[in-house]
Write a protein that holds these residues in place. Sequence first.
Motif, PDB file in Angstrom:
ATOM      1  N   VAL A 103       3.117  -1.522  -5.336  1.00 30.77           N
ATOM      2  CA  VAL A 103       2.710  -2.022  -6.641  1.00 30.77           C
ATOM      3  C   VAL A 103       1.615  -3.064  -6.529  1.00 30.77           C
ATOM      4  CG1 VAL A 103       3.487  -3.415  -8.598  1.00 30.77           C
ATOM      5  CG2 VAL A 103       4.873  -1.494  -7.809  1.00 30.77           C
ATOM      6  N   ASP A 104       1.727  -4.007  -5.577  1.00 31.48           N
ATOM      7  CA  ASP A 104       0.743  -5.085  -5.474  1.00 31.48           C
ATOM      8  C   ASP A 104      -0.657  -4.541  -5.206  1.00 31.48           C
ATOM      9  OD1 ASP A 104       2.639  -6.971  -5.968  1.00 31.48           O
ATOM     10  OD2 ASP A 104       2.986  -7.484  -3.849  1.00 31.48           O
ATOM     11  N   GLU A 105      -0.774  -3.493  -4.355  1.00 34.29           N
ATOM     12  CA  GLU A 105      -2.098  -2.946  -4.055  1.00 34.29           C
ATOM     13  C   GLU A 105      -2.671  -2.203  -5.252  1.00 34.29           C
ATOM     14  OE1 GLU A 105      -4.430   0.041  -0.952  1.00 34.29           O
ATOM     15  OE2 GLU A 105      -2.345  -0.559  -0.545  1.00 34.29           O
ATOM     16  N   VAL A 106      -1.821  -1.443  -5.925  1.00 35.31           N
ATOM     17  CA  VAL A 106      -2.301  -0.735  -7.109  1.00 35.31           C
ATOM     18  C   VAL A 106      -2.780  -1.739  -8.151  1.00 35.31           C
ATOM     19  CG1 VAL A 106      -1.642   0.761  -9.020  1.00 35.31           C
ATOM     20  CG2 VAL A 106      -0.835   1.258  -6.705  1.00 35.31           C
ATOM     21  N   TRP A 107      -2.020  -2.815  -8.352  1.00 37.78           N
ATOM     22  CA  TRP A 107      -2.413  -3.840  -9.316  1.00 37.78           C
ATOM     23  C   TRP A 107      -3.765  -4.439  -8.948  1.00 37.78           C
ATOM     24  CZ3 TRP A 107      -0.853  -5.608 -13.945  1.00 37.78           C
ATOM     25  CH2 TRP A 107      -1.358  -6.839 -14.370  1.00 37.78           C
ATOM     26  N   ARG A 108      -3.937  -4.756  -7.647  1.00 39.29           N
ATOM     27  CA  ARG A 108      -5.198  -5.366  -7.218  1.00 39.29           C
ATOM     28  C   ARG A 108      -6.377  -4.465  -7.524  1.00 39.29           C
ATOM     29  NH1 ARG A 108      -8.536  -4.665  -3.208  1.00 39.29           N
ATOM     30  NH2 ARG A 108      -7.175  -3.168  -2.139  1.00 39.29           N
ATOM     31  N   ARG A 109      -6.216  -3.188  -7.287  1.00 38.00           N
ATOM     32  CA  ARG A 109      -7.323  -2.263  -7.522  1.00 38.00           C
ATOM     33  C   ARG A 109      -7.616  -2.102  -9.020  1.00 38.00           C
ATOM     34  NH1 ARG A 109      -8.841   0.705  -2.997  1.00 38.00           N
ATOM     35  NH2 ARG A 109      -7.455   0.484  -1.183  1.00 38.00           N
ATOM     36  N   LEU A 110      -6.562  -2.136  -9.834  1.00 37.23           N
ATOM     37  CA  LEU A 110      -6.770  -1.949 -11.273  1.00 37.23           C
ATOM     38  C   LEU A 110      -7.545  -3.099 -11.904  1.00 37.23           C
ATOM     39  CD1 LEU A 110      -3.376  -0.475 -12.544  1.00 37.23           C
ATOM     40  CD2 LEU A 110      -5.581   0.677 -12.467  1.00 37.23           C
ATOM     41  N   GLY A 132      -6.947  12.316 -15.953  1.00 40.97           N
ATOM     42  CA  GLY A 132      -6.669  12.943 -14.664  1.00 40.97           C
ATOM     43  C   GLY A 132      -7.714  12.582 -13.622  1.00 40.97           C
ATOM     44  N   GLN A 133      -8.988  12.577 -14.007  1.00 39.93           N
ATOM     45  CA  GLN A 133     -10.050  12.186 -13.087  1.00 39.93           C
ATOM     46  C   GLN A 133      -9.865  10.743 -12.620  1.00 39.93           C
ATOM     47  OE1 GLN A 133     -13.728  13.121 -15.254  1.00 39.93           O
ATOM     48  NE2 GLN A 133     -14.195  14.530 -13.601  1.00 39.93           N
ATOM     49  N   PHE A 134      -9.491   9.856 -13.545  1.00 38.16           N
ATOM     50  CA  PHE A 134      -9.312   8.446 -13.217  1.00 38.16           C
ATOM     51  C   PHE A 134      -8.241   8.265 -12.136  1.00 38.16           C
ATOM     52  CE2 PHE A 134      -7.089   4.425 -13.812  1.00 38.16           C
ATOM     53  CZ  PHE A 134      -8.124   3.507 -13.838  1.00 38.16           C
ATOM     54  N   PHE A 135      -7.075   8.885 -12.343  1.00 39.33           N
ATOM     55  CA  PHE A 135      -6.001   8.692 -11.381  1.00 39.33           C
ATOM     56  C   PHE A 135      -6.260   9.443 -10.078  1.00 39.33           C
ATOM     57  CE2 PHE A 135      -3.534   7.791 -15.359  1.00 39.33           C
ATOM     58  CZ  PHE A 135      -3.395   6.434 -15.101  1.00 39.33           C
ATOM     59  N   GLU A 146      -6.159   7.457  -6.553  1.00 35.92           N
ATOM     60  CA  GLU A 146      -5.383   7.906  -5.402  1.00 35.92           C
ATOM     61  C   GLU A 146      -6.282   8.134  -4.192  1.00 35.92           C
ATOM     62  OE1 GLU A 146      -1.984   9.509  -3.199  1.00 35.92           O
ATOM     63  OE2 GLU A 146      -2.385   7.961  -4.714  1.00 35.92           O
ATOM     64  N   TRP A 147      -7.479   8.668  -4.451  1.00 33.55           N
ATOM     65  CA  TRP A 147      -8.391   8.898  -3.327  1.00 33.55           C
ATOM     66  C   TRP A 147      -8.806   7.578  -2.680  1.00 33.55           C
ATOM     67  CZ3 TRP A 147     -13.251   7.674  -1.665  1.00 33.55           C
ATOM     68  CH2 TRP A 147     -13.790   8.483  -0.639  1.00 33.55           C
ATOM     69  N   ARG A 148      -9.034   6.538  -3.515  1.00 40.42           N
ATOM     70  CA  ARG A 148      -9.410   5.231  -2.972  1.00 40.42           C
ATOM     71  C   ARG A 148      -8.254   4.625  -2.176  1.00 40.42           C
ATOM     72  NH1 ARG A 148     -14.695   3.388  -3.343  1.00 40.42           N
ATOM     73  NH2 ARG A 148     -13.933   1.250  -3.613  1.00 40.42           N
ATOM     74  N   ILE A 149      -7.031   4.897  -2.633  1.00 39.59           N
ATOM     75  CA  ILE A 149      -5.872   4.329  -1.957  1.00 39.59           C
ATOM     76  C   ILE A 149      -5.589   5.070  -0.651  1.00 39.59           C
ATOM     77  CG2 ILE A 149      -3.358   4.088  -2.123  1.00 39.59           C
ATOM     78  CD1 ILE A 149      -3.750   3.573  -5.136  1.00 39.59           C
ATOM     79  N   ALA A 150      -5.581   6.396  -0.715  1.00 43.83           N
ATOM     80  CA  ALA A 150      -5.191   7.199   0.453  1.00 43.83           C
ATOM     81  C   ALA A 150      -5.992   8.488   0.463  1.00 43.83           C
ATOM     82  CB  ALA A 150      -3.695   7.475   0.445  1.00 43.83           C
ATOM     83  N   PRO A 151      -7.223   8.455   0.953  1.00 45.79           N
ATOM     84  CA  PRO A 151      -8.078   9.656   0.920  1.00 45.79           C
ATOM     85  C   PRO A 151      -7.442  10.851   1.602  1.00 45.79           C
ATOM     86  CG  PRO A 151      -9.322   7.712   1.593  1.00 45.79           C
ATOM     87  CD  PRO A 151      -7.897   7.301   1.557  1.00 45.79           C
ATOM     88  N   GLN A 152      -6.679  10.598   2.652  1.00 48.55           N
ATOM     89  CA  GLN A 152      -6.109  11.707   3.395  1.00 48.55           C
ATOM     90  C   GLN A 152      -4.985  12.399   2.645  1.00 48.55           C
ATOM     91  OE1 GLN A 152      -5.806   8.549   3.991  1.00 48.55           O
ATOM     92  NE2 GLN A 152      -3.660   8.007   4.401  1.00 48.55           N
ATOM     93  N   ARG A 153      -4.422  11.716   1.619  1.00 46.27           N
ATOM     94  CA  ARG A 153      -3.306  12.294   0.871  1.00 46.27           C
ATOM     95  C   ARG A 153      -3.730  12.813  -0.500  1.00 46.27           C
ATOM     96  NH1 ARG A 153       1.629   7.959   1.774  1.00 46.27           N
ATOM     97  NH2 ARG A 153       1.580   7.948   4.046  1.00 46.27           N
ATOM     98  N   ALA A 154      -4.916  12.455  -0.930  1.00 46.91           N
ATOM     99  CA  ALA A 154      -5.339  12.836  -2.291  1.00 46.91           C
ATOM    100  C   ALA A 154      -5.372  14.339  -2.430  1.00 46.91           C
ATOM    101  CB  ALA A 154      -6.712  12.245  -2.583  1.00 46.91           C
ATOM    102  N   THR A 155      -4.830  14.825  -3.514  1.00 37.89           N
ATOM    103  CA  THR A 155      -4.783  16.270  -3.749  1.00 37.89           C
ATOM    104  C   THR A 155      -5.925  16.756  -4.627  1.00 37.89           C
ATOM    105  OG1 THR A 155      -3.371  15.936  -5.669  1.00 37.89           O
ATOM    106  CG2 THR A 155      -2.284  16.292  -3.546  1.00 37.89           C
TER     107      THR A 155
END
Length: 996
Positions: free
Chosen positions: A840-847, A961-964, A968-977
């Motif tokens: 949560v803390d990382e997502v908050w920071r990015r938002l 959908g594009q936003f999220f 997700e790609w910024r958070i974890a590029p290797q996991r982004a679908t």
Amino acid sequence: MLTAIGVASRGWVGSSVPRKEDEALLTGRARFIDDLTPVAGIRFAAILRSQHPHARIVNIDISHALKLPGVRDVVTGKDIATFIGPVPSVVKAPIAYYPIAIDCARYVGEPVAVVVADSRYIAEDACELIDVEYEVLAAVADLKSAMAPDAPVIYDKVGSNIVNRRSFRYGDPDKAFSEADRVFDLSYSYPRYASTPMETFGVIAHFERAPDRFTVWSNFQGPFVIQPLMAGALRVPGNKLRLITPPSSGGSFGIKQAILSYIILLAAVSRKTGLPVKWIEDRAEHLTAATASSDRLGEISAAFRNDGKLIGLRFKNVANMGAYIRAPEPASLYRMHAASNGCYDVQNIAVDNQIVVTNRTPVGLNRGYGGPQFYFALERIMEIAARGLGIDVAELRRRNFIPAHAFPYQAPAGAVFDAGNYDEALSELLRLADYEALKLRRDEARNAGRLFGIGIAAGVEPSGSNMAYVSLAQTVEERSKGDRKSGANASAVISVDPSGQVTLHLDSTPNGQGHATVAAQIVADALGLKPADIEVVTELDTLTSAWSIASGNYSNRFAAIVVGAIAQSAQQVATKLKLLASELLDVKPEDVDLYEGYARVRGGSNKGVSFRKVAARAHWDPSHLPEGCSPGLVETAIVSPRILGSPGDDDRIASAATFGFVIDLAAIEIDPKSGALRIDKYVSVHDVGTQLNPKIVEGQVRGGFVHGLGAALFEELAYDERGNFLSGTFADYLCPTAVEVPTVDIGHVETVTPVNSLGAKGMGDGSSMLTPVAIANAVADPLGRDDISLPLTLQRVWDLANGRDPAMKRPSKAPEGMAQAPIGKGALTGSGEVILSAPVDEVWRRLIDPNELAAIVPGCQSLKQDGPDHYSAQVIIGVAGIRGTYDAHIEMRDKQEPNSVRLVGKASGALGFGAGSGLVTLRAEPDGRTRLQYQYEADVGGKLAAVGQRMLGTVTRYVIGQFFSALEWRIAPQRATGWRGWLARLSGRGSGGDTP
């Protein structure tokens, strides 16, 4: 009938000759306005339009647009006002109509500026660089709000949105109602809709100096009574405004009358820039800002005796003109006025008319022009009365029809019905429908608990309009101050060259009806040739054509009046040819027949001379022509039915040359569970007088039916309560397709008109006027309800079938925890959730990080922090081909770090504006990831809103959908679908429009 024009031939008139126009159309060789490049150096125009229903224009900054390479000039309303004056109106209210906003924009889509550039692409890009500062004003979006006592007034000098009132009395309606056994009343509304021709508007304008003159190519259809008005607005003599129509026009159905605005606008732009300018309207522009039929509110009362005799009618009509009264309006309110008894023998009629302005697109011609609205009232009340009197709906009409022996019939308000046998047409309708068996099927269906209904509608079809009828909007005193007006001129010019080739020039500017084919049939009969031998020129050029103010393509004038001019000019040529041939054949002219390409001696003799040789004599040997015979072969005929006089001091007028008759029957079944409406049977019987070409008549009947079907079931130009336009694409403005069009059984009864020599009445509008009310009557039949309004959409029919009030608005339900913003009925609302691969803390920071937001906001070009929790950005968004740059301002409120934040923002650009808010909450998952939940509501206006709520709802979910996906790609590029995966999870969680 052919002997009426004095010819002997094989009789092409009355046969289904293949259309002359079709080969060019089907092979792609036809030339339309966009195919023309008539002058060198043409530049291209794009129009910047108002995004507000009502706004004062404070300032227009064109500096950035002018710097774009390829831009030649940007022209504003204040520039235009130095070149033109307002377009006059028959309504003398202090309302000035210009084709561009000068100081104030009064509807979404009103032109505000015109860019001229080397290409349309550059011009469109430059429009986005124009910065318009608006002062938004309160808008009146519909008739009810416009007439409210506290309504904002659109024109201060008028002091009211009701800009014209007139009342009429014919016979003694008060006495009729006082003596009636039964009186039936109906209040109704009728929606605005259009006709969506395949080809949109197009104008090429060229201003030349020495002498100052305008030449304009456009697919303008007329009436050419507007040409003097356009010339006056451009401040030039009439012969200095030359209008030329292209060889082909891709449909109109009345709509292309409104090109008059763009002819004036682009002509003035050409004068200001010194460049020839071309503009082709796109589909979004057409739906948003072209024109439409007038929506109405009305009341009708009908007085009956117990035996079913109709003895009195009262009409109260309130017509919406939109933001301006644009010529030839308010003609839509008066086209049916002189025939306000319909097809019924009723002498006592009262009519009260009100003309209202609102912040909607100005109205104009549309197929049926005033007829659908009129017949919705009259034929609904006939159905209601039949039910109340306990008389079969067909029988009640039969009892009240004008009898066949009464023709020509003088209607109470002045129309002269030329010929008819309505009783016979009804009998033919009932035969084709197998009416008695149909009623038995209805009884069986109802006994089984099914909703099966039958509806009938009948009416006269006025054709060949008297150009003076619109002046009924003026009082007798007002009319007396102007020049007297009357008539409906039509012209035809036939020339035969030295080689015997025949060319006919028309003044009817067809839009696909087949005028060239029918005209060739008439001339071929008169001259003893084949239709293929006749070259028909349908382009009209006001510099070289024989035209008058009545010229053009409207009100079915071709078959009612133009054919008379064609036949007369053909007869004049035939008479001259017979005179020339008589000397060669040594017989009297009356003994000569023109037949199969020869001039022959009547009586079976083989003695004859070829058509070509006879024609050549008029050119090659002018010194030895018979006495009284002029050289050459060019004959012009101009006709105007004498019956079409000026309105009298009693407000009576013969408003049209001929009156056809149409009667339709619809049988429908409703599924109450789904609201689905199935047309079980549809029958349409027409009296068009002589069928000049039966195949073309059939095509017009079917086309008119489809227009009426669209109005009945699908089409409505919708606005929200603040005047924002909501149906600017075919995703929301639904038109019938081949799948929805049922089989139509067509029948004919023929009563020949004495108005023209061929016995033909105008036709083409009939079922477009009656189909909406015939289907409405069929729906009302099993439901026993009077409150039937159009269009009969799935939701509306479901409401009716289940005892609901279709007019009841379902309030927008805000998601739990969200503040309810003042958002219109077209608001977008939704909610959803995603799982993000970070705590949560990382997502908050990015938002809340501006750099992160700039990277993940779709279309973001730049983003900066203006202050604590305040951001500004430039974003590019495209919807349905509408792509633009928006200035956005975002504020973060109610922050509860790191769990929730409310985002509140607004954005505006050349193509629209929007505002909204969204609540974002973050919750930690057991595996360390974050569950992000969101709830949002937003509202949009301007051109962007016009794409419609269905498409905007889809696009909103897509952008989220594009936003999220980006987050997700910024958070974890290797996991982004990727965004497709996110959209799959998000689909179905948001909604456009009201949330259930």
